[in-house]
Enzyme design. Structure first.
Site, PDB file in Angstrom:
ATOM      1  N   ARG A   1      -6.519  11.714  -5.665  1.00 35.73           N
ATOM      2  CA  ARG A   1      -7.750  10.999  -5.366  1.00 35.73           C
ATOM      3  C   ARG A   1      -8.939  11.948  -5.346  1.00 35.73           C
ATOM      4  O   ARG A   1     -10.014  11.634  -5.861  1.00 35.73           O
ATOM      5  CB  ARG A   1      -7.630  10.291  -4.027  1.00 35.73           C
ATOM      6  CG  ARG A   1      -8.662   9.212  -3.992  1.00 35.73           C
ATOM      7  CD  ARG A   1      -8.940   8.636  -2.696  1.00 35.73           C
ATOM      8  NE  ARG A   1     -10.370   8.741  -2.550  1.00 35.73           N
ATOM      9  CZ  ARG A   1     -11.033   8.231  -1.574  1.00 35.73           C
ATOM     10  NH1 ARG A   1     -10.390   7.586  -0.644  1.00 35.73           N
ATOM     11  NH2 ARG A   1     -12.310   8.377  -1.518  1.00 35.73           N
TER      12      ARG A   1
ATOM     13  N   ARG B   1      -3.165   6.825   1.146  1.00 37.40           N
ATOM     14  CA  ARG B   1      -3.624   8.051   1.816  1.00 37.40           C
ATOM     15  C   ARG B   1      -2.612   8.737   2.716  1.00 37.40           C
ATOM     16  O   ARG B   1      -2.806   9.880   3.092  1.00 37.40           O
ATOM     17  CB  ARG B   1      -4.902   7.736   2.618  1.00 37.40           C
ATOM     18  CG  ARG B   1      -6.106   7.522   1.728  1.00 37.40           C
ATOM     19  CD  ARG B   1      -7.201   6.773   2.454  1.00 37.40           C
ATOM     20  NE  ARG B   1      -6.773   5.399   2.681  1.00 37.40           N
ATOM     21  CZ  ARG B   1      -7.539   4.459   3.237  1.00 37.40           C
ATOM     22  NH1 ARG B   1      -8.735   4.758   3.668  1.00 37.40           N
ATOM     23  NH2 ARG B   1      -7.077   3.242   3.387  1.00 37.40           N
TER      24      ARG B   1
ATOM     25  N   TYR C   1     -15.159 -11.558   0.258  1.00 36.90           N
ATOM     26  CA  TYR C   1     -15.860 -10.299  -0.043  1.00 36.90           C
ATOM     27  C   TYR C   1     -17.057 -10.541  -0.956  1.00 36.90           C
ATOM     28  O   TYR C   1     -18.111  -9.917  -0.798  1.00 36.90           O
ATOM     29  CB  TYR C   1     -14.898  -9.295  -0.685  1.00 36.90           C
ATOM     30  CG  TYR C   1     -13.846  -8.778   0.275  1.00 36.90           C
ATOM     31  CD1 TYR C   1     -14.119  -7.706   1.128  1.00 36.90           C
ATOM     32  CD2 TYR C   1     -12.591  -9.367   0.345  1.00 36.90           C
ATOM     33  CE1 TYR C   1     -13.155  -7.246   2.017  1.00 36.90           C
ATOM     34  CE2 TYR C   1     -11.622  -8.918   1.235  1.00 36.90           C
ATOM     35  CZ  TYR C   1     -11.912  -7.856   2.068  1.00 36.90           C
ATOM     36  OH  TYR C   1     -10.970  -7.406   2.951  1.00 36.90           O
TER      37      TYR C   1
ATOM     38  N   ASP D   1      -7.088  -2.530  -7.216  1.00 35.04           N
ATOM     39  CA  ASP D   1      -7.601  -3.214  -6.026  1.00 35.04           C
ATOM     40  C   ASP D   1      -7.914  -4.663  -6.371  1.00 35.04           C
ATOM     41  O   ASP D   1      -8.193  -4.988  -7.528  1.00 35.04           O
ATOM     42  CB  ASP D   1      -8.860  -2.525  -5.493  1.00 35.04           C
ATOM     43  CG  ASP D   1      -9.119  -2.920  -4.052  1.00 35.04           C
ATOM     44  OD1 ASP D   1      -8.474  -2.345  -3.145  1.00 35.04           O
ATOM     45  OD2 ASP D   1      -9.924  -3.840  -3.822  1.00 35.04           O
TER      46      ASP D   1
ATOM     47  N   ARG E   1       0.820  -1.214   0.000  1.00 32.73           N
ATOM     48  CA  ARG E   1       0.000   0.000   0.000  1.00 32.73           C
ATOM     49  C   ARG E   1       0.858   1.270   0.000  1.00 32.73           C
ATOM     50  O   ARG E   1       0.467   2.286   0.582  1.00 32.73           O
ATOM     51  CB  ARG E   1      -0.946   0.051   1.209  1.00 32.73           C
ATOM     52  CG  ARG E   1      -2.059  -0.965   1.177  1.00 32.73           C
ATOM     53  CD  ARG E   1      -3.274  -0.432   0.420  1.00 32.73           C
ATOM     54  NE  ARG E   1      -4.298  -1.451   0.329  1.00 32.73           N
ATOM     55  CZ  ARG E   1      -5.367  -1.514   1.108  1.00 32.73           C
ATOM     56  NH1 ARG E   1      -5.571  -0.595   2.018  1.00 32.73           N
ATOM     57  NH2 ARG E   1      -6.230  -2.477   0.963  1.00 32.73           N
TER      58      ARG E   1
HETATM   59  O1  CP3 Z   1      -0.164  -1.725  -2.455  1.00 30.74           O
HETATM   60  C1  CP3 Z   1      -0.466  -0.798  -3.231  1.00 30.74           C
HETATM   61  O2  CP3 Z   1      -0.058   0.372  -3.074  1.00 30.74           O
HETATM   62  C2  CP3 Z   1      -1.246  -1.132  -4.485  1.00 30.74           C
HETATM   63  C3  CP3 Z   1      -2.648  -0.946  -4.432  1.00 30.74           C
HETATM   64  C4  CP3 Z   1      -3.546  -1.832  -3.580  1.00 30.74           C
HETATM   65  C5  CP3 Z   1      -4.744  -1.351  -2.999  1.00 30.74           C
HETATM   66  N1  CP3 Z   1      -5.413  -2.399  -2.463  1.00 30.74           N
HETATM   67  C6  CP3 Z   1      -5.180   0.049  -3.020  1.00 30.74           C
HETATM   68  C7  CP3 Z   1      -6.206   0.492  -2.073  1.00 30.74           C
HETATM   69  C8  CP3 Z   1      -3.489  -3.208  -3.312  1.00 30.74           C
HETATM   70  C9  CP3 Z   1      -2.386  -4.209  -3.643  1.00 30.74           C
HETATM   71  C10 CP3 Z   1      -4.678  -3.545  -2.607  1.00 30.74           C
HETATM   72  C11 CP3 Z   1      -5.013  -4.917  -2.190  1.00 30.74           C
HETATM   73  C12 CP3 Z   1      -6.224  -5.163  -1.405  1.00 30.74           C
HETATM   74  N2  CP3 Z   1      -7.441  -4.549  -1.509  1.00 30.74           N
HETATM   75  C13 CP3 Z   1      -6.346  -6.202  -0.442  1.00 30.74           C
HETATM   76  C14 CP3 Z   1      -5.264  -7.197  -0.081  1.00 30.74           C
HETATM   77  C15 CP3 Z   1      -4.229  -6.615   0.799  1.00 30.74           C
HETATM   78  C16 CP3 Z   1      -4.727  -6.211   2.178  1.00 30.74           C
HETATM   79  O3  CP3 Z   1      -4.690  -5.011   2.447  1.00 30.74           O
HETATM   80  O4  CP3 Z   1      -5.107  -7.094   2.947  1.00 30.74           O
HETATM   81  C17 CP3 Z   1      -7.655  -6.144   0.079  1.00 30.74           C
HETATM   82  C18 CP3 Z   1      -8.236  -7.041   1.144  1.00 30.74           C
HETATM   83  C19 CP3 Z   1      -8.334  -5.103  -0.621  1.00 30.74           C
HETATM   84  C20 CP3 Z   1      -9.772  -4.696  -0.482  1.00 30.74           C
HETATM   85  C21 CP3 Z   1      -9.876  -3.320   0.020  1.00 30.74           C
HETATM   86  N3  CP3 Z   1      -9.554  -2.186  -0.716  1.00 30.74           N
HETATM   87  C22 CP3 Z   1     -10.336  -2.903   1.290  1.00 30.74           C
HETATM   88  C23 CP3 Z   1     -10.781  -3.829   2.397  1.00 30.74           C
HETATM   89  C24 CP3 Z   1     -10.277  -1.509   1.297  1.00 30.74           C
HETATM   90  C25 CP3 Z   1     -10.780  -0.603   2.398  1.00 30.74           C
HETATM   91  C26 CP3 Z   1      -9.827  -0.494   3.505  1.00 30.74           C
HETATM   92  C27 CP3 Z   1      -8.987   0.740   3.328  1.00 30.74           C
HETATM   93  O5  CP3 Z   1      -7.760   0.659   3.497  1.00 30.74           O
HETATM   94  O6  CP3 Z   1      -9.590   1.790   3.038  1.00 30.74           O
HETATM   95  C28 CP3 Z   1      -9.738  -1.076   0.058  1.00 30.74           C
HETATM   96  C29 CP3 Z   1      -9.467   0.317  -0.372  1.00 30.74           C
HETATM   97  C30 CP3 Z   1      -8.119   0.638  -0.904  1.00 30.74           C
HETATM   98  N4  CP3 Z   1      -7.371  -0.156  -1.735  1.00 30.74           N
HETATM   99  C31 CP3 Z   1      -7.411   1.858  -0.693  1.00 30.74           C
HETATM  100  C32 CP3 Z   1      -6.218   1.774  -1.427  1.00 30.74           C
HETATM  101  C33 CP3 Z   1      -5.159   2.832  -1.596  1.00 30.74           C
HETATM  102  C34 CP3 Z   1      -7.901   3.031   0.101  1.00 30.74           C
HETATM  103  C35 CP3 Z   1      -8.875   3.742  -0.767  1.00 30.74           C
HETATM  104  C36 CP3 Z   1      -8.967   5.218  -0.534  1.00 30.74           C
HETATM  105  O7  CP3 Z   1      -8.182   5.971  -1.129  1.00 30.74           O
HETATM  106  O8  CP3 Z   1      -9.865   5.582   0.222  1.00 30.74           O
END
Ligand code: CP3
Length: 344
Positions: free
Chosen positions: A40, A31, A153, A77, A27
Site C-alpha cells: 500500500r 492493514r 455514501y 472497494d 477484509r
Molecule cells: O474483503 C476484502 O479483503 C476485499 C476488499 C474490500 C475492501 N472494502 C477493501 C478496503 C471489500 C470487500 C470492501 C467492501 C467495502 N468497502 C464495504 C462493505 C463491507 C463493510 O466493511 O461494511 C464498505 C462499506 C466499503 C467502503 C469503505 N472502504 C470504507 C467505509 C472504508 C474506510 C474504513 C476503513 O476500513 O478504512 C474503506 C477503505 C478500505 N476498503 C480499506 C480496505 C482494505 C482500508 C484502506 C486502507 O488501506 O487504508
C-alpha cells in the site's frame, strides 16, 4: 481458459456439507498484514492500489499464501461504482471515504446511467491476473456493494453513523432516490457480469447498512434492488454463485433469501444463532459470523466462541467467516489460532 477444479468453498455453496467448513475472512487483505502495508505504501494510496492490477492482484493473493484460506476475495472497494458513474471519490487517511454528494436532481443528471468501463477496466484486469495465479481448489470471490449501502455514501458523500442523509432523501423525494438506486442496479449488473466473465466463482453483495432500515424500507431499498441484480447477473451467468450479506437484517433475512434468490447468505455477528440455524440455514448455505472484536482481543473466549459457531452450524452447508470485516489492529497470531480451531 480452463476452469479450475472445484473448491471446497464452491462445493458448500452448491449445498454440500464440509467438515471442517471452508473458511475465509471479510477484509482478509488489509492493514493487519505487514505485507499489505508495504504494498500500500508502494502504491501511494488505497485507491491507487485498487486501480493497479499488478499490486491489487498481489494483495488479493497475500492472505492466501500466508493462511491458505479456502477463498480469495478480489481486492477493490464497493465505492468504485459511484466513481465509475462519474462521482468524485477520495479517501481521507484515518477517516474513510469522501464523495461529492448527490442529493438533488441536478447532481443526479451528471451521473451517468451506465458505468464507465475505463474506470473499472483495471479492476477487471486484476480479476484476470488473480484467476491465472490462484491455486486450484481455492475459490475466487468478486463483489459489489448493495444499492442501498452504496447510495448511503453517494448521497451523504461519506460514511454516516445512522445513514440519515439517505433516509432523509428517500422520505422527501422517493422518485429521485429510486433513480439513484436504479443506476446502481444497472451498473452493478454490468460490473458483476464482467467479473464473472473474468473468472470469479462467486460474488458477494455487501449490504453493510441493511440493518438501519425498517421492514417496508428494507423491502423497497434493499430486497427489491438486490433481487434485480441477482436476476440480471444470473441471466447471463447461471453458474455463478451469489452470496447476499444484508448485515443487521436479522429476522428479515429468511424473507430476503426467498425473494432475492441469493445462493447463500452472510450472517452478522449479533444474529441469534438458533434462529439462523433453524430459519436461514434450512433455506441456503450460511456464512459467518465470528466477532471481529473478539478476534482482535483474543483470550480463551476466542476458541470457545469458534467452537460454539462450528457446533451451531454443523450438519448443514456452512462457511466460516467473520460477522464483519477484520479490524486493522488484529494480531496475526489470533488469526492463526482461529484457523487452528476451525480446521482442528
Ligand atoms: O474483503 C476484502 O479483503 C476485499 C476488499 C474490500 C475492501 N472494502 C477493501 C478496503 C471489500 C470487500 C470492501 C467492501 C467495502 N468497502 C464495504 C462493505 C463491507 C463493510 O466493511 O461494511 C464498505 C462499506 C466499503 C467502503 C469503505 N472502504 C470504507 C467505509 C472504508 C474506510 C474504513 C476503513 O476500513 O478504512 C474503506 C477503505 C478500505 N476498503 C480499506 C480496505 C482494505 C482500508 C484502506 C486502507 O488501506 O487504508
Amino acid at each position: 481458459m480452463a476452469k479450475a477444479e472445484t473448491s471446497r468453498f464452491i462445493d458448500v455453496l452448491n449445498g454440500e456439507v464440509a467438515s471442517p467448513p471452508p473458511v475465509w475472512l471479510m477484509r482478509q487483505a488489509g492493514r493487519y498484514l505487514p505485507e499489505y502495508r508495504e504494498l500500500r505504501a508502494k502504491a501511494g494510496s488505497f485507491l491507487d492500489l485498487c486501480y493497479n492490477p499488478e499490486l491489487a492482484a498481489e494483495v488479493t493473493l497475500q492472505p492466501i499464501r500466508r493462511f491458505g484460506f479456502d477463498a480469495a476475495i478480489l481486492f477493490s472497494d464497493i465505492l468504485v461504482i459511484p466513481q465509475a458513474l462519474g462521482q468524485k471519490l477520495w479517501f481521507v487517511q484515518g477517516e474513510g471515504p469522501r464523495l461529492e454528494p448527490v442529493a438533488d436532481a441536478a447532481r443526479l443528471s451528471e451521473i451517468d446511467a451506465l458505468a464507465d468501463d475505463d474506470v473499472l477496466s483495471p479492476i477487471l484486469e486484476t480479476v484476470a491476473r488473480v484467476r491465472a495465479a490462484l491455486p486450484s481448489g481455492t475459490g475466487f470471490i468478486g463483489f459489489c456493494g448493495a444499492p442501498w449501502t452504496v447510495a448511503t455514501y453517494m448521497v451523504a458523500g461519506r460514511g454516516t453513523p445512522d445513514q440519515g442523509p439517505a433516509k432523509a432523501l428517500f422520505a422527501a423525494d422517493p422518485a429521485l432516490f429510486q433513480q439513484i438506486i436504479d443506476r446502481i442496479v444497472e451498473a452493478s449488473i454490468r460490473y458483476l457480469s464482467a467479473q464473472a466473465a473474468g473468472g470469479v466463482d462467486a460474488v458477494q453483495i455487501f449490504d453493510s447498512w441493511a440493518g438501519s432500515l425498517d421492514a417496508p424500507d428494507f423491502q423497497r431499498w434493499s430486497v427489491e434492488p438486490t433481487r434485480r441484480i441477482v436476476e440480471g447477473v444470473r441471466a447471463a451467468h447461471p453458474n455463478l454463485k451469489i452470496i447476499g450479506f444484508p448485515r443487521g437484517a436479522g429476522r428479515l433475512i429468511p424473507d430476503y433469501v426467498r425473494q432475492t434468490r441469493v445462493d447463500a447468505v452472510g450472517l452478522e455477528t449479533d444474529i441469534d444463532r438458533a434462529f439462523a440455524a433453524s430459519e436461514i440455514q434450512s433455506l441456503v448455505p450460511v456464512q459467518g459470523h465470528f466477532d471481529p472484536q473478539l478476534l482482535r482481543s483474543g483470550g480463551p473466549e476466542l476458541e470457545r466462541e469458534a467452537e460454539a459457531i462450528l457446533e451451531a452450524f454443523a450438519g448443514r452447508p456452512f462457511i466460516f467467516n467473520l460477522g464483519h470485516g477484520i479490524l486493522p489492529d488484529t494480531p496475526i497470531a489470533h488469526v492463526e489460532r482461529l484457523l487452528k480451531t476451525v480446521r482442528g
